[in-house]
Design a protein around this motif. Structure first.
Motif, PDB file in Angstrom:
ATOM      1  N   TYR A 171       0.849  -1.182   0.000  1.00 32.15           N
ATOM      2  CA  TYR A 171       0.000   0.000   0.000  1.00 32.15           C
ATOM      3  C   TYR A 171       0.892   1.241   0.000  1.00 32.15           C
ATOM      4  O   TYR A 171       1.825   1.358   0.775  1.00 32.15           O
ATOM      5  CB  TYR A 171      -0.878   0.019   1.260  1.00 32.15           C
ATOM      6  CG  TYR A 171      -1.865  -1.119   1.311  1.00 32.15           C
ATOM      7  CD1 TYR A 171      -3.092  -1.021   0.650  1.00 32.15           C
ATOM      8  CD2 TYR A 171      -1.568  -2.301   1.994  1.00 32.15           C
ATOM      9  CE1 TYR A 171      -3.992  -2.061   0.680  1.00 32.15           C
ATOM     10  CE2 TYR A 171      -2.469  -3.353   2.031  1.00 32.15           C
ATOM     11  CZ  TYR A 171      -3.678  -3.241   1.372  1.00 32.15           C
ATOM     12  OH  TYR A 171      -4.579  -4.265   1.400  1.00 32.15           O
ATOM     13  N   ILE A 172       0.572   2.141  -0.888  1.00 33.54           N
ATOM     14  CA  ILE A 172       1.312   3.403  -0.957  1.00 33.54           C
ATOM     15  C   ILE A 172       0.392   4.493  -0.409  1.00 33.54           C
ATOM     16  O   ILE A 172      -0.697   4.712  -0.907  1.00 33.54           O
ATOM     17  CB  ILE A 172       1.738   3.717  -2.399  1.00 33.54           C
ATOM     18  CG1 ILE A 172       2.646   2.601  -2.907  1.00 33.54           C
ATOM     19  CG2 ILE A 172       2.426   5.084  -2.464  1.00 33.54           C
ATOM     20  CD1 ILE A 172       2.995   2.722  -4.365  1.00 33.54           C
ATOM     21  N   ILE A 173       0.897   5.156   0.611  1.00 29.04           N
ATOM     22  CA  ILE A 173       0.108   6.196   1.247  1.00 29.04           C
ATOM     23  C   ILE A 173       0.762   7.529   0.900  1.00 29.04           C
ATOM     24  O   ILE A 173       1.943   7.748   1.129  1.00 29.04           O
ATOM     25  CB  ILE A 173       0.072   5.999   2.772  1.00 29.04           C
ATOM     26  CG1 ILE A 173      -0.554   4.643   3.075  1.00 29.04           C
ATOM     27  CG2 ILE A 173      -0.697   7.141   3.432  1.00 29.04           C
ATOM     28  CD1 ILE A 173      -0.488   4.259   4.526  1.00 29.04           C
TER      29      ILE A 173
END
Length: 174
Positions: A171-173
């Protein structure tokens, strides 16, 4: 864990030495009570009844974890027993012999061999399982010294259990 099957044989054959042949080996391809049979006398054995072309299409990334074989069989002479029950990989009989003790039943009954975590003493690849020359070889023995047994097999079917690789989620936040 995932599985595929049970899948019936697409073909059946009778082969192997100077033993008693199986009549109509192609009859093992359907669950229809139309059997392949043999007549065995004087404490002798049948040829191998071999299934193939089960039609597996397991994903290439899978790892095989177990094989279950089901054979619906009977003996009208009440003297037949399993002599050999083995996997066939690449057209060759391999692995641990799963022949069960005791005489065959006198009415068609499904016998189960292996399990969801049983590899039969081999490490089959997905390509070997998916190949048309993967299957099962069965040989029966007449345990009676007299006129003998009359083993019958309605079908051979196989279920293959396998695992798929775990996919990591990233997951890229922002």
């Amino acid at each position: 864990m995932a599985s595929q099957g049970p899948l019936l044989a697409g073909a059946g054959s009778s082969s192997g030495g100077d033993f008693f042949s199986w009549n109509a080996p192609s009859n093992i391809t359907a669950d229809d009570d139309t059997v392949s049979s043999s007549t065995v006398i004087d404490s002798r054995r049948t040829k191998l009844l071999t299934s193939s072309s089960h039609g597996f299409s397991i994903p290439s990334s899978a790892t095989i974890t177990g094989v279950i074989v089901e054979i619906e069989k009977r003996d009208t002479g009440a003297a037949a027993i399993d002599w050999h029950v083995n996997l066939v990989i690449g057209g060759t009989v391999v692995g641990t012999d799963k022949a069960a003790g005791g005489t065959w039943p006198t009415s068609l009954t499904v016998s189960t061999y292996g399990g969801s975590t049983d590899l039969w003493g081999v490490t089959p690849t997905v390509a070997e399982i998916n190949a048309s020359n993967f299957g099962v070889a069965l040989q029966a023995w007449n345990a009676d010294l007299g006129p003998g047994g009359s083993p019958h097999v309605d079908f051979i079917r196989i279920t293959v259990h396998y695992s798929l690789p775990t996919v990591a989620k990233v997951y890229i936040i922002d």
